[in-house]
Each structure stands twice: as structure tokens, then as C-alpha cells.
Motif scaffolding. Structure first.
Motif, PDB file in Angstrom:
ATOM      1  N   GLY A 171      -5.692  -1.315   1.184  1.00 22.09           N
ATOM      2  CA  GLY A 171      -5.159  -0.428   2.214  1.00 22.09           C
ATOM      3  C   GLY A 171      -4.322   0.722   1.683  1.00 22.09           C
ATOM      4  O   GLY A 171      -3.490   1.276   2.387  1.00 22.09           O
ATOM      5  N   ALA A 172      -4.555   1.103   0.425  1.00 23.22           N
ATOM      6  CA  ALA A 172      -3.823   2.244  -0.140  1.00 23.22           C
ATOM      7  C   ALA A 172      -4.390   3.543   0.429  1.00 23.22           C
ATOM      8  O   ALA A 172      -5.606   3.701   0.487  1.00 23.22           O
ATOM      9  CB  ALA A 172      -3.957   2.249  -1.656  1.00 23.22           C
ATOM     10  N   PRO A 173      -3.544   4.486   0.857  1.00 27.18           N
ATOM     11  CA  PRO A 173      -4.060   5.775   1.328  1.00 27.18           C
ATOM     12  C   PRO A 173      -4.888   6.461   0.239  1.00 27.18           C
ATOM     13  O   PRO A 173      -4.525   6.435  -0.938  1.00 27.18           O
ATOM     14  CB  PRO A 173      -2.791   6.570   1.634  1.00 27.18           C
ATOM     15  CG  PRO A 173      -1.757   5.550   1.946  1.00 27.18           C
ATOM     16  CD  PRO A 173      -2.075   4.390   1.027  1.00 27.18           C
ATOM     17  N   VAL A 174      -6.002   7.045   0.650  1.00 24.95           N
ATOM     18  CA  VAL A 174      -6.932   7.651  -0.300  1.00 24.95           C
ATOM     19  C   VAL A 174      -6.264   8.789  -1.082  1.00 24.95           C
ATOM     20  O   VAL A 174      -6.440   8.915  -2.287  1.00 24.95           O
ATOM     21  CB  VAL A 174      -8.188   8.177   0.447  1.00 24.95           C
ATOM     22  CG1 VAL A 174      -9.104   8.930  -0.493  1.00 24.95           C
ATOM     23  CG2 VAL A 174      -8.933   7.019   1.100  1.00 24.95           C
ATOM     24  N   ARG A 175      -5.496   9.608  -0.365  1.00 25.30           N
ATOM     25  CA  ARG A 175      -4.838  10.747  -1.035  1.00 25.30           C
ATOM     26  C   ARG A 175      -3.895  10.252  -2.142  1.00 25.30           C
ATOM     27  O   ARG A 175      -3.810  10.837  -3.216  1.00 25.30           O
ATOM     28  CB  ARG A 175      -4.062  11.562   0.007  1.00 25.30           C
ATOM     29  CG  ARG A 175      -3.284  12.717  -0.585  1.00 25.30           C
ATOM     30  CD  ARG A 175      -2.889  13.729   0.479  1.00 25.30           C
ATOM     31  NE  ARG A 175      -2.092  13.103   1.525  1.00 25.30           N
ATOM     32  CZ  ARG A 175      -0.795  13.376   1.747  1.00 25.30           C
ATOM     33  NH1 ARG A 175      -0.154  14.244   1.006  1.00 25.30           N
ATOM     34  NH2 ARG A 175      -0.150  12.778   2.710  1.00 25.30           N
ATOM     35  N   ASP A 176      -3.187   9.169  -1.892  1.00 28.42           N
ATOM     36  CA  ASP A 176      -2.276   8.615  -2.898  1.00 28.42           C
ATOM     37  C   ASP A 176      -3.047   8.142  -4.127  1.00 28.42           C
ATOM     38  O   ASP A 176      -2.644   8.356  -5.265  1.00 28.42           O
ATOM     39  CB  ASP A 176      -1.490   7.424  -2.326  1.00 28.42           C
ATOM     40  CG  ASP A 176      -0.582   7.817  -1.170  1.00 28.42           C
ATOM     41  OD1 ASP A 176      -0.655   8.979  -0.748  1.00 28.42           O
ATOM     42  OD2 ASP A 176       0.178   6.955  -0.700  1.00 28.42           O
ATOM     43  N   PRO A 195     -13.012   4.719  -1.579  1.00 27.98           N
ATOM     44  CA  PRO A 195     -13.542   6.031  -1.995  1.00 27.98           C
ATOM     45  C   PRO A 195     -13.104   6.446  -3.404  1.00 27.98           C
ATOM     46  O   PRO A 195     -13.861   7.067  -4.129  1.00 27.98           O
ATOM     47  CB  PRO A 195     -12.963   6.996  -0.963  1.00 27.98           C
ATOM     48  CG  PRO A 195     -12.674   6.161   0.229  1.00 27.98           C
ATOM     49  CD  PRO A 195     -12.295   4.806  -0.295  1.00 27.98           C
ATOM     50  N   ILE A 196     -11.876   6.111  -3.776  1.00 28.55           N
ATOM     51  CA  ILE A 196     -11.412   6.430  -5.132  1.00 28.55           C
ATOM     52  C   ILE A 196     -11.178   5.111  -5.858  1.00 28.55           C
ATOM     53  O   ILE A 196     -10.342   4.304  -5.436  1.00 28.55           O
ATOM     54  CB  ILE A 196     -10.074   7.214  -5.101  1.00 28.55           C
ATOM     55  CG1 ILE A 196     -10.228   8.535  -4.328  1.00 28.55           C
ATOM     56  CG2 ILE A 196      -9.534   7.430  -6.516  1.00 28.55           C
ATOM     57  CD1 ILE A 196     -10.841   9.672  -5.082  1.00 28.55           C
ATOM     58  N   ILE A 197     -11.940   4.877  -6.919  1.00 23.87           N
ATOM     59  CA  ILE A 197     -11.735   3.652  -7.697  1.00 23.87           C
ATOM     60  C   ILE A 197     -11.604   3.996  -9.181  1.00 23.87           C
ATOM     61  O   ILE A 197     -11.957   5.093  -9.603  1.00 23.87           O
ATOM     62  CB  ILE A 197     -12.874   2.620  -7.507  1.00 23.87           C
ATOM     63  CG1 ILE A 197     -14.227   3.213  -7.893  1.00 23.87           C
ATOM     64  CG2 ILE A 197     -12.873   2.082  -6.090  1.00 23.87           C
ATOM     65  CD1 ILE A 197     -15.358   2.190  -7.942  1.00 23.87           C
ATOM     66  N   GLN A 246      -5.946   9.136  -5.097  1.00 19.24           N
ATOM     67  CA  GLN A 246      -6.518  10.288  -5.788  1.00 19.24           C
ATOM     68  C   GLN A 246      -5.498  10.828  -6.808  1.00 19.24           C
ATOM     69  O   GLN A 246      -5.822  11.056  -7.970  1.00 19.24           O
ATOM     70  CB  GLN A 246      -6.871  11.350  -4.733  1.00 19.24           C
ATOM     71  CG  GLN A 246      -7.674  12.533  -5.250  1.00 19.24           C
ATOM     72  CD  GLN A 246      -6.800  13.631  -5.795  1.00 19.24           C
ATOM     73  OE1 GLN A 246      -5.678  13.821  -5.332  1.00 19.24           O
ATOM     74  NE2 GLN A 246      -7.289  14.328  -6.785  1.00 19.24           N
ATOM     75  N   TYR A 288       0.006   5.344   9.219  1.00 16.67           N
ATOM     76  CA  TYR A 288       1.396   4.919   9.405  1.00 16.67           C
ATOM     77  C   TYR A 288       2.379   6.077   9.192  1.00 16.67           C
ATOM     78  O   TYR A 288       3.470   6.069   9.733  1.00 16.67           O
ATOM     79  CB  TYR A 288       1.736   3.742   8.477  1.00 16.67           C
ATOM     80  CG  TYR A 288       1.850   4.107   7.008  1.00 16.67           C
ATOM     81  CD1 TYR A 288       3.082   4.489   6.468  1.00 16.67           C
ATOM     82  CD2 TYR A 288       0.751   4.078   6.168  1.00 16.67           C
ATOM     83  CE1 TYR A 288       3.191   4.835   5.124  1.00 16.67           C
ATOM     84  CE2 TYR A 288       0.841   4.429   4.837  1.00 16.67           C
ATOM     85  CZ  TYR A 288       2.069   4.798   4.315  1.00 16.67           C
ATOM     86  OH  TYR A 288       2.166   5.151   3.001  1.00 16.67           O
ATOM     87  N   HIS A 345     -15.384  -2.173   4.062  1.00 20.75           N
ATOM     88  CA  HIS A 345     -14.942  -1.315   2.964  1.00 20.75           C
ATOM     89  C   HIS A 345     -15.042   0.140   3.383  1.00 20.75           C
ATOM     90  O   HIS A 345     -16.025   0.563   3.973  1.00 20.75           O
ATOM     91  CB  HIS A 345     -15.831  -1.498   1.734  1.00 20.75           C
ATOM     92  CG  HIS A 345     -15.577  -2.774   1.026  1.00 20.75           C
ATOM     93  ND1 HIS A 345     -16.324  -3.177  -0.039  1.00 20.75           N
ATOM     94  CD2 HIS A 345     -14.671  -3.733   1.219  1.00 20.75           C
ATOM     95  CE1 HIS A 345     -15.892  -4.336  -0.475  1.00 20.75           C
ATOM     96  NE2 HIS A 345     -14.879  -4.700   0.286  1.00 20.75           N
ATOM     97  N   ALA A 346     -14.032   0.902   3.054  1.00 21.45           N
ATOM     98  CA  ALA A 346     -14.069   2.327   3.371  1.00 21.45           C
ATOM     99  C   ALA A 346     -15.264   2.994   2.694  1.00 21.45           C
ATOM    100  O   ALA A 346     -15.785   3.976   3.169  1.00 21.45           O
ATOM    101  CB  ALA A 346     -12.772   2.996   2.932  1.00 21.45           C
ATOM    102  N   SER A 397      -5.736   4.106   6.542  1.00 23.01           N
ATOM    103  CA  SER A 397      -4.675   3.531   5.717  1.00 23.01           C
ATOM    104  C   SER A 397      -3.427   4.410   5.663  1.00 23.01           C
ATOM    105  O   SER A 397      -2.372   3.959   5.239  1.00 23.01           O
ATOM    106  CB  SER A 397      -5.175   3.300   4.291  1.00 23.01           C
ATOM    107  OG  SER A 397      -6.246   2.392   4.291  1.00 23.01           O
ATOM    108  N   ASP A 405      -7.783   9.111   7.501  1.00 24.36           N
ATOM    109  CA  ASP A 405      -7.731   7.902   6.684  1.00 24.36           C
ATOM    110  C   ASP A 405      -6.873   6.860   7.422  1.00 24.36           C
ATOM    111  O   ASP A 405      -5.669   7.052   7.579  1.00 24.36           O
ATOM    112  CB  ASP A 405      -7.103   8.271   5.333  1.00 24.36           C
ATOM    113  CG  ASP A 405      -6.921   7.082   4.414  1.00 24.36           C
ATOM    114  OD1 ASP A 405      -7.312   5.963   4.788  1.00 24.36           O
ATOM    115  OD2 ASP A 405      -6.391   7.289   3.300  1.00 24.36           O
ATOM    116  N   PRO A 453       0.779  -1.240   0.000  1.00 20.51           N
ATOM    117  CA  PRO A 453       0.000   0.000   0.000  1.00 20.51           C
ATOM    118  C   PRO A 453       0.814   1.295   0.000  1.00 20.51           C
ATOM    119  O   PRO A 453       0.437   2.249  -0.681  1.00 20.51           O
ATOM    120  CB  PRO A 453      -0.852  -0.096   1.276  1.00 20.51           C
ATOM    121  CG  PRO A 453      -0.556  -1.381   1.921  1.00 20.51           C
ATOM    122  CD  PRO A 453       0.291  -2.199   1.011  1.00 20.51           C
ATOM    123  N   ALA A 454       1.921   1.322   0.728  1.00 24.37           N
ATOM    124  CA  ALA A 454       2.677   2.581   0.821  1.00 24.37           C
ATOM    125  C   ALA A 454       3.314   2.971  -0.516  1.00 24.37           C
ATOM    126  O   ALA A 454       3.650   4.128  -0.731  1.00 24.37           O
ATOM    127  CB  ALA A 454       3.748   2.466   1.906  1.00 24.37           C
TER     128      ALA A 454
END
Lengths: 290, 390
Positions: free
Chosen positions: A99-104, A182-184, A106, B225, A247-248, B222, B220, A75-76
């Protein structure tokens, strides 16, 4: 025919040599998918599962002619990997990572769109064209070849729906798990017209869930563009308000995004909406026997 | 992850987003000391719980003397606060925030959230501060201003102008203050991977300053971390104990008020199973997603958590085995029943890879309270019947 992928699709795996990437790439190869190589930075030149490993996506494309990437990067680092794929000219990235951060995501999605790369996921089972090409983590044996297209936010409901369709004597053309984050990437809005245009697909199953308004947008689109019969199920009619169900994306606040609202919108445009996922198979049989 | 108002205001302060001064207190003595330290002659005593609607529920009160601070802090600390967001069981108040009184000339609303359709953050503002924003959205949607900010360009001048003109702010100095306020809030949202920031109300004081009178922030999960300082603000006493225990084992659990315990793989199928139970005339006791890899240990833990709920009269295990083979899961269930005393009927539906072998294993084990089902509909029907003692 099918949508997006078929037996000729050449696929690379980003995060090829990791444990998840290794296991699932192996399963895809067994299914018959043309996995032509993989990318793991620093391991270029190696061979893995009998396929070449490259340091960068660009090198992998040059050597193999791949057009699709299956992404298992942690995810990171997943946004970086997706943007690399877009930059290198990949046409479709199937992002399995959870588990990917939403901002990433986006940022990665915006960059993919700008570069003309389609994405599926993240946090999804992937895409499968039955008996031709599996790109993802779904159990291949559930998907028998047939004429029903399937789009689902949920992984296990994809298998449940496909299994019922096959048990009723029908089969699947292509099934796409779009994920519920949220972002797909590709969603009902893009996939429904693809199934409409696919001569092999005769009916479409769409499985949604509470949260967001993608299903409402889909209802508008179905009214205007879709002539093939659609069967729909929306998970979460009994979910309590404001609670997060794994799910988020499955968050309801107020009335926006409730199962009831979505079911009514779909019913209003002639979709056969079932109240339990146990009825999906029967409903498909019904609409196809008309 | 959500944080308290007083914590949100600490984050605001770091970014220069103006707030009234305040200090958090865990006891009545601390509350009194805080009020004295803040000085002045008017204070607000605010219950700190992770839910909105605290004012209406009696958790926010005005004090006009130190004695009154003492009295109100004594009343609010330890109370079970019920609001429209806590559910009927309410939440125990363990902290109060003592804040200096503010001179309120006007109440506004401001929030930053992700707009899923636009796929970018959106700043929402309204002149109808202090009201429930969902009610405003429903009754007077024209009073909500929405400004989407594309992160590739960030917060620009035009975003600010759309906001202030939309809010009807005409004074030049006030316009500048509001634009700065919103711009800092956007920066804070982006840099901390916030999921939501809501300020309701955002007040204008008599001297034309803007202050965040309230503050709600969610992050968030996720991305936590990379924000250890935010994660350190986690207040586990605000989280459900069973949900937290479940998450340690990779299980996602939410208690509901029905009678049929559910154990399912995948969030969508778990919700679909609850919906099917409901459709068949039963009531789900919980949502439980065992995740992609159901082992004997996770299944046993799942049974343990489900059975803590005294209302559970039957359990429905609904697993669609994909990559995980059903025969393994069947063995897992058998082992789990040895580890945990399962004293209610368990309906098991295993479908997918190696399902016939799994059925054989369960049949041969011949355990009295295990009932096998052939598909989702059959399983739900049997679970509903079992819960009714049929």
C-alpha cells in the motif's frame, strides 16, 4: 551458491518493533536467517528478540556490518525508510510493505538506483535461499533446497510454484517475489541473468501476471542471454479487461499487457509456457529430464 | 479511485487549466436553470458516469435552445448508458453536466500517466484529438508524442518545446499557451497523486486558446489518505455494491459471468485459479482474494457474497496456507458453513502448513457438500465436475 542472499548475509529489520516486523523477524530468525538487529527511531539502545535496536540505519550498519535490510515500515513512511537505507549504504532492501503510494516509491527507487542499492518489492513476499536465508513473509518449510530458481510477481503463486517443484522431487535454489506494483525493484530483467550465472541453478520458473510489459522485456532478454530452461506461467488469462485484480499492476488496457500477448512472446523464445499454474511442477520435471 | 468529468474540471480550474464553463445538474429543472445561468445560445448536455465513450453511446448532446436542454436532460438523466467501457449492462446516468458550447477550431489529445518502464510520469500528446487513443496508437503510432518528465527536475522548458514542436504548433502565442497548459497539468498530476489524467479532446478555439473539453482523472488509492478533498469526490453509486461490501471485510471481489465461485488467498493465485477452472472446461463466477489472513469471519463473508450470485453452481476454496495454518482455515470453513447456508457443493483444497491436519478436520466433520481436493489441478477438476452436477 544461490543469488543475492545466503547463510552469511547479515540482515537488519526496519520497522523491527512493530507487530508485523516482530512476528516475521521472529520467523526469519527461526529459519536461520542472520537477523543482526533492527531499526526503530526512538527505541535505540533497546533489545528486541534478543537483537539490538538502533535509531538509524547508519548506526545499525556501523554496529552490525549488515548489508541487507528487510523493510516493514508502514506505507506512509516506507519511502523515507528505503531512502535512509540507500543513503546509509545498504546493498539490498527487501520491501514487504503493502500500500505504498506510487509517487513515493518512484522517488525512493530513483534514489536507490542512484546510490547503487538494489531493491525488491514493495508489496511482495521477499526473497529466500532455501535452507539458508529467508528475508520475507513466505512459509519457509515449502522451500526445499534444490536447483530451480523462481521469480514471481505474486506471493501465493510463489508458494504454489515452489511447492509443486519440491513435490516433483526437485528443490529451490533461490526464490524471489518481486511484487506487482507499478514501481518495483529487481525484476525478471535483472534476476534472470543472476540465475543464469549461478552454478547451482539448473532451471528457472517465472510467474507473471497481466499488466505492464516486464514479461515481454524478459522474453527479449531470454532470447539473448539465457541458456538454462525456463518455465513460465502468466496469471490472468480469464481476467476481464480494465478490471483491477488486487494488485495495482494487474490492469489491462486494450491489448497491451494481456496474458495471451505475454505467453506468446515467451513461447516464441523457447520458454515452456503452462496455461495453468497446476502444471508448473510437471513442466519443470519435463525440462530438467531432457 | 476515479472521479467524474465535472469534478475533474473543478480540479483543473483550481490549477488554472482552462476549461469551458459548466454546472452539474441532478434534475431536469437544475439543468434548465444551469443553462440559463451560463447564458449564450448553445449548450452541451453531458452524462456523468465513470466510463469513456459517452458521446458514441448517446450520452453527450448539443442543445441550441433552453427547450432543447430540457428535452435532452430529460432523456439522458435516468438512461442506462452503454459504452465500450461500461460492459453490456451499462451504467445508470444520475447527473448531467451542462456546459457552454465551445468554438472548436482543432481537436488535440493530452494525457499524463505513469510510464512503468521509464519509472516516471509521461506526457502523451497527439494531433488526433477526439479519437480513441488506443486506435491512434495502433494505426498511426508516429502521431503520438511522448515526453517523460523526471520528477527530480520537474517540468522544464525543453519538455514544453518537445510537446509544441511535436504537435506542429508554430504560432508563438499558441506555443506559450500550450506549454503553460501542459506544465499546470503536470503539477496537478504530481501534487494530487493522480494515476492518470486524460483530456480528449483538448480543443483549440477560433481565437487560439486551448481548453480542456473533456477530463478524466484517476487517483492512486494508496495515497488518498493525504488528499481528503479528492477522497470527498468519491461517488459510491459508480462502484459495484458487492465489491464495496467485500472491501469492508478486507476481501477483494469482482463478479464475472461464470458458474464456479472462487475463494482464494492472494491475487495471483486467485487469477491462476480462475485460469485453471477455465483450462479444465469450467467458468469462474468471480475473482475473490481473501487476503493474507483468512479467518472464519472473512470466509463466511466470502461465502455470503459468492452465493448472492444466482449463477453459482459450485464453490472452489483454494487456500495455500503459509504463515496462516491450514488447520485453522479448515476450522474457519466449518464455522462459516454454520454461519451461512451454503447450498452448493464446496470443493476445498488446503495446502501448505499443517495441510494433513486440515484434511483430517474436514473429513471428520463429514459435511455432505464439502469435497476435499489434494492439489490445485485436482480441486479445479472436482469443482468443474460439481458445477456440472457430476
Amino acid at each position: 551458491m544461490s543469488i543475492l542472499v545466503n547463510r552469511d548475509t547479515k540482515v537488519i529489520v526496519q520497522g523491527f518493533t512493530g507487530s508485523e516486523g516482530t512476528f516475521h523477524a521472529g520467523q526469519c530468525i527461526d529459519y536461520g536467517t542472520q537477523i543482526v538487529g533492527g531499526v526503530t527511531p526512538g527505541k535505540g539502545g533497546m533489545e528486541h528478540l534478543g537483537r539490538p535496536v538502533f535509531n538509524t540505519v547508519k548506526e545499525a550498519i556501523r554496529a552490525t556490518g549488515a548489508t541487507v535490510s528487510m523493510v516493514f515500515v508502514p506505507p506512509a513512511f516506507v519511502a523515507d525508510a528505503v531512502m535512509e537505507a540507500a543513503d546509509a549504504g545498504i546493498e539490498l532492501a527487501v520491501i514487504i510493505t503493502e500500500g505504498a503510494p506510487v509517487r513515493d516509491m518512484q522517488m525512493a527507487k530513483a534514489y536507490a538506483v542512484k546510490n547503487g542499492m538494489k531493491t525488491i518489492g514493495p508489496n511482495c513476499p521477499g526473497i529466500i535461499t532455501a535452507e539458508e536465508c529467508k528475508i520475507g513473509i513466505m512459509p519457509g518449510m515449502v522451500f526445499k533446497k534444490g536447483t530451480v530458481g523462481l521469480i514471481s510477481k505474486s506471493g501465493t503463486l510463489t508458494y504454489e510454484g515452489a511447492n509443486q517443484v519440491c513435490n516433483e522431487g526437485f528443490g529451490i535454489s533461490t526464490a524471489v517475489g518481486i511484487g506487482g506494483d507499478p514501481i518495483i525493484g529487481l525484476s525478471y530483467k535483472q534476476l534472470l541473468p543472476m540465475f543464469e550465472a549461478d552454478p547451482e541453478t539448473e532451471a528457472i520458473v517465472m510467474i507473471g501476471e497481466i499488466g505492464g510489459d516486464l514479461e515481454i522485456q524478459a522474453a527479449k532478454l531470454i532470447k539473448e542471454q539465457i541458456t538454462k530452461p525456463v518455465v513460465a506461467f502468466i496469471a490472468g488469462q480469464t481476467a476481464p479487461k480494465g478490471k483491477r485484480m488486487g494488485h495495482a499492476g494487474a490492469i489491462i488496457s486494450g491489448t497491451a499487457g494481456t496474458a495471451k500477448e505475454k505467453m506468446e512472446a515467451l513461447e516464441a523464445v523457447g520458454v515452456r509456457v503452462v496455461v495453468s499454474p497446476a502444471e508448473i511442477g510437471k513442466a519443470v520435471k519435463e525440462v530438467l529430464s531432457k | 479511485m476515479n472521479i467524474h468529468e465535472y469534478q475533474a474540471k473543478q480540479v483543473f480550474a483550481k490549477y488554472g487549466v482552462p476549461t469551458p464553463r459548466g454546472i452539474v445538474a441532478h434534475t431536469v429543472e437544475e439543468a434548465v436553470a444551469n443553462a440559463k445561468e451560463l447564458g449564450g445560445n448553445i449548450w452541451v448536455v453531458k452524462a456523468q458516469i465513470h466510463a469513456g465513450g459517452r458521446g458514441l453511446g448517446g450520452g453527450v448532446k448539443l442543445a441550441k435552445s433552453i427547450e432543447e436542454v430540457e428535452k435532452l436532460a430529460g432523456e439522458i438523466l435516468g438512461m442506462t448508458l452503454v459504452t465500450h467501457q461500461t460492459g453490456p449492462e451499462g451504467k445508470l446516468v444520475q447527473k448531467v453536466y451542462i456546459e457552454e458550447g465551445a468554438d472548436i477550431a482543432d481537436e488535440l489529445y493530452l494525457s499524463v500517466v505513469l510510464d512503468r518502464a521509464a519509472e516516471m510520469p509521461i506526457i502523451m500528446a497527439s494531433t488526433e484529438g477526439g479519437m480513441d487513443i488506443e486506435t491512434v496508437a495502433e494505426k498511426t503510432p508516429e502521431k503520438i508524442i511522448k515526453v517523460a518528465v523526471d520528477p527530480s527536475i520537474g517540468f522544464q522548458g525543453f519538455h514544453g518545446r518537445e510537446l509544441v514542436f511535436g504537435l506542429g504548433i508554430t504560432d508563438k502565442a499558441e506555443q506559450k499557451k500550450m506549454i503553460q497548459f501542459a506544465s499546470k497539468l503536470y503539477k496537478l498530476y504530481m501534487e494530487n497523486d493522480a494515476e492518470m489524467i486524460e483530456i480528449n479532446p483538448l480543443i483549440k478555439t477560433g481565437s487560439g486558446d486551448f481548453l480542456a473539453l473533456d477530463g478524466k482523472m484517476g487517483f492512486d488509492d494508496s495515497a488518498l489518505y493525504r488528499h481528503p478533498e479528492i477522497e470527498a469526490m468519491r461517488d459510491i453509486s459508480e462502484e459495484d455494491e458487492d465489491e464495496r461490501e467485500a472491501s469492508k471485510y478486507g476481501l477483494s471481489y469482482i463478479a464475472l459471468d461464470g458458474e464456479i465461485g472462487c475463494m482464494v488467498n492472494g491475487a495471483g493465485l486467485a487469477m491462476g485459479t480462475m485460469d485453471t477452472i477455465n483450462y479444465m472446461g469450467g467458468t469462474p463466477a468471480n475473482f475473490l482474494d481473501v487476503g493474507g489472513t483468512a479467518s472464519a469471519e472473512t470466509v463466511a463473508k466470502g461465502f455470503e457474497i459468492i452465493l448472492k450470485n444466482p449463477n453459482v453452481k459450485a464453490i472452489f476454496v483454494n487456500i495455500f496456507g503459509g504463515i496462516v495454518r491450514c488447520d485453522r482455515i479448515a476450522n474457519g470453513i466449518l464455522e462459516a458453513t454454520k454461519m451461512v447456508d451454503v447450498n452448493v457443493p464446496v470443493v476445498v483444497r488446503l495446502d501448505g502448513t499443517n495441510a494433513p491436519e486440515a484434511a483430517e478436520i474436514l473429513k471428520n466433520a463429514n459435511i455432505d457438500n464439502i469435497i476435499t481436493a489434494t492439489d490445485l489441478g485436482d480441486g479445479a477438476k472436482k469443482a468443474v465436475a460439481a458445477a456440472k452436477g457430476e
